[in-house]
Design an enzyme around this catalytic site. Structure first.
Site, PDB file in Angstrom:
ATOM      1  N   TYR A 143     -50.345   9.046 -60.014  1.00  0.00           N
ATOM      2  CA  TYR A 143     -48.957   9.177 -59.549  1.00  0.00           C
ATOM      3  C   TYR A 143     -48.894  10.014 -58.277  1.00  0.00           C
ATOM      4  O   TYR A 143     -48.364   9.581 -57.254  1.00  0.00           O
ATOM      5  CB  TYR A 143     -48.130   9.820 -60.665  1.00  0.00           C
ATOM      6  CG  TYR A 143     -46.654   9.948 -60.368  1.00  0.00           C
ATOM      7  CD1 TYR A 143     -45.810   8.830 -60.384  1.00  0.00           C
ATOM      8  CD2 TYR A 143     -46.080  11.193 -60.094  1.00  0.00           C
ATOM      9  CE1 TYR A 143     -44.455   8.951 -60.123  1.00  0.00           C
ATOM     10  CE2 TYR A 143     -44.729  11.316 -59.833  1.00  0.00           C
ATOM     11  CZ  TYR A 143     -43.914  10.194 -59.857  1.00  0.00           C
ATOM     12  OH  TYR A 143     -42.568  10.321 -59.601  1.00  0.00           O
ATOM     13  N   GLU A 145     -51.248  11.096 -56.088  1.00  0.00           N
ATOM     14  CA  GLU A 145     -51.953  10.586 -54.903  1.00  0.00           C
ATOM     15  C   GLU A 145     -51.349   9.255 -54.448  1.00  0.00           C
ATOM     16  O   GLU A 145     -51.324   8.962 -53.255  1.00  0.00           O
ATOM     17  CB  GLU A 145     -53.448  10.448 -55.170  1.00  0.00           C
ATOM     18  CG  GLU A 145     -54.155  11.753 -55.516  1.00  0.00           C
ATOM     19  CD  GLU A 145     -54.330  12.706 -54.319  1.00  0.00           C
ATOM     20  OE1 GLU A 145     -53.644  12.546 -53.298  1.00  0.00           O
ATOM     21  OE2 GLU A 145     -55.161  13.627 -54.427  1.00  0.00           O
ATOM     22  N   SER A 187     -34.812  14.515 -71.560  1.00  0.00           N
ATOM     23  CA  SER A 187     -34.464  13.504 -72.565  1.00  0.00           C
ATOM     24  C   SER A 187     -35.136  13.829 -73.902  1.00  0.00           C
ATOM     25  O   SER A 187     -34.518  13.699 -74.965  1.00  0.00           O
ATOM     26  CB  SER A 187     -34.829  12.105 -72.080  1.00  0.00           C
ATOM     27  OG  SER A 187     -36.117  12.089 -71.528  1.00  0.00           O
ATOM     28  N   PHE A 189     -35.916  16.820 -75.187  1.00  0.00           N
ATOM     29  CA  PHE A 189     -35.226  17.929 -75.850  1.00  0.00           C
ATOM     30  C   PHE A 189     -33.855  17.499 -76.387  1.00  0.00           C
ATOM     31  O   PHE A 189     -33.476  17.835 -77.515  1.00  0.00           O
ATOM     32  CB  PHE A 189     -35.032  19.112 -74.877  1.00  0.00           C
ATOM     33  CG  PHE A 189     -36.265  19.967 -74.666  1.00  0.00           C
ATOM     34  CD1 PHE A 189     -37.497  19.626 -75.224  1.00  0.00           C
ATOM     35  CD2 PHE A 189     -36.184  21.134 -73.901  1.00  0.00           C
ATOM     36  CE1 PHE A 189     -38.633  20.416 -75.014  1.00  0.00           C
ATOM     37  CE2 PHE A 189     -37.307  21.939 -73.688  1.00  0.00           C
ATOM     38  CZ  PHE A 189     -38.534  21.571 -74.238  1.00  0.00           C
ATOM     39  N   GLN A 207     -43.732  27.738 -68.125  1.00  0.00           N
ATOM     40  CA  GLN A 207     -43.742  26.962 -66.873  1.00  0.00           C
ATOM     41  C   GLN A 207     -42.298  26.660 -66.471  1.00  0.00           C
ATOM     42  O   GLN A 207     -41.426  26.542 -67.329  1.00  0.00           O
ATOM     43  CB  GLN A 207     -44.564  25.669 -67.019  1.00  0.00           C
ATOM     44  CG  GLN A 207     -43.983  24.570 -67.882  1.00  0.00           C
ATOM     45  CD  GLN A 207     -44.375  24.683 -69.355  1.00  0.00           C
ATOM     46  OE1 GLN A 207     -44.465  25.756 -69.899  1.00  0.00           O
ATOM     47  NE2 GLN A 207     -44.568  23.553 -70.010  1.00  0.00           N
ATOM     48  N   THR A 208     -42.073  26.545 -65.158  1.00  0.00           N
ATOM     49  CA  THR A 208     -40.696  26.333 -64.688  1.00  0.00           C
ATOM     50  C   THR A 208     -40.537  24.971 -64.012  1.00  0.00           C
ATOM     51  O   THR A 208     -41.485  24.403 -63.472  1.00  0.00           O
ATOM     52  CB  THR A 208     -40.272  27.409 -63.667  1.00  0.00           C
ATOM     53  OG1 THR A 208     -41.050  27.260 -62.472  1.00  0.00           O
ATOM     54  CG2 THR A 208     -40.444  28.809 -64.231  1.00  0.00           C
TER      55      THR A 208
END
Ligand code: NAD
Ligand code: UDP
Length: 319
Positions: A143, A145, A187, A189, A207-208
């Site tokens: 995806y 590259e 989607s 969650f 992670q954000t």
């Protein structure tokens, strides 16, 4: 104007088609229905300005159009990793085919690129001049590259053949018409919360990501397509700079659904970026664009959509 939207039956593409038709344009929606659905655009089929074509962008096609939005490409990791070779072909051959058409019919073309071109970014927030930190051989590279080559092709067709190009780097976008089994975090969650299931956080949830509501995104890419300027062929970030950890997102989904949230922790996928937030100064300066829908408001609309449409509701009464 006559406008082609590839990937037009997908999540973002269907919102884009809807907006372009409502502005009085003739829209050709092209899709191979890998992750897109006819039902996303069924309400447009009666409009004489709308046409739906089943086609794969890896195959050449010639259409007489004024503008091309090249969105065709699965966007969720589970879908783009299902057939990674096809994902690369879609981004690379798709861009070549659409650029060839743009060159021939002298259409302006906009490529949907992604914040994934920054990989696991070492500078934060991400500005367009950052070259990125992408693993070229990992599970996400088909995806990442693929999109990076699509950007290269846009720039080379612009420099070599004077094709009128635009590149938008889209940051995580959410809203109605995402697939309930899409696999992306919003989607997942929302659907899990509505079903009374545990929310699946990958890794420790620190992670954000920065989440942009789909109407804001569509507004931004239409502005980019229709703004004139010498440096507008260079990439532009479109996203909402509001930054959330996945734990915070789970809390927000709890508030938006009114459910008590339980969490289960699963392993972090390979090369999962640790942080992501767009610097949108370029979009603000060149397009006069900035997002208007805060996460809580966008989540509420997304919850209403999934509440109406999810299929298996067997445990949805659980609190
Ligand atoms: P999506 O999966 O809902 O839409 C992609 C559409 O492309 C689908 O309708 C699919 O059937 C179609 N498609 C896939 N391969 C094709 C092919 N070979 N030929 C023709 N059609 C094909 O995803 P989305 O979220 O709507 O993403 C749209 C575009 O925006 C993609 O290019 C994606 O990479 C980009 N993008 C999205 C996000 C996001 O958060 N949603 C973020 C960054 C970039
Ligand atoms: N994620 C998660 N639970 C899920 C799905 C995703 O914790 O059920 C995490 C994922 O590991 C990533 C973030 O949410 O850190 C965003 O994932 P998504 O697939 O939506 O987008 P991307 O990673 O492509 O930005």
């Amino acid at each position: 104007m006559r406008i082609l939207v590839t990937g037009g039956a997908g999540f973002i593409g269907s919102h884009l088609c809807e907006r372009l038709v409502s502005q009085g344009n003739e829209v050709v929606c092209l899709d191979n229905f890998f992750t897109g659905r006819k039902s996303n655009v069924i309400h447009l089929l009666d409009d004489h300005n709308f046409e739906l074509v089943r086609h794969d962008v890896t195959e050449p096609i010639l259409l007489e159009v004024d503008q091309i939005y090249n969105l065709a490409c699965p966007a969720s990791p589970i879908h783009y990793q299902y057939n990674p070779v096809k994902t690369v072909k879609t981004s690379v051959m798709g861009a070549i085919n659409m650029l060839g058409m743009a060159k021939r019919v002298k259409a302006r073309i906009l490529q949907a690129s992604t914040s994934e071109v920054y990989g696991d970014p070492l500078i934060h927030p991400q500005t367009e001049d950052y070259f990125g930190n992408v693993n070229p051989i990992g599970l996400r590279s088909c995806y990442d590259e693929g999109k990076r080559v699509a950007e290269t092709l846009m720039m080379d067709y612009h420099r070599q053949n004077r094709v009128d190009t635009r590149i938008v780097r889209i940051f995580n976008t959410y809203g109605d018409r995402m697939l309930e089994n899409d696999g992306r975090v919003v989607s997942n969650f929302v659907v899990q919360a509505l079903r009374g299931q545990e929310l699946t956080i990958y890794g420790d949830g620190s992670q954000t990501r920065s989440f942009c509501y789909v109407s804001d995104l569509v507004d931004g890419i239409i502005r980019l397509m229709n703004t004139e300027g010498d440096d507008l062929h260079l990439p532009v970030n479109i996203g909402n700079p509001g930054e959330f950890t996945m734990k915070e997102l789970a809390d927000e989904v709890g508030k938006a659904t009114g459910r008590d949230i339980k969490i289960t922790y699963l392993p972090l996928p390979q090369d999962d970026p640790k942080q992501r937030k767009p610097n949108i100064e370029r979009a603000q300066r060149l397009l006069g664009w900035e997002p208007t829908v805060p996460l809580a408001q966008g989540l509420k609309k997304t919850v209403e959509y999934f509440d109406r449409t999810i299929t298996d509701r067997s445990s949805s009464t659980a609190k």
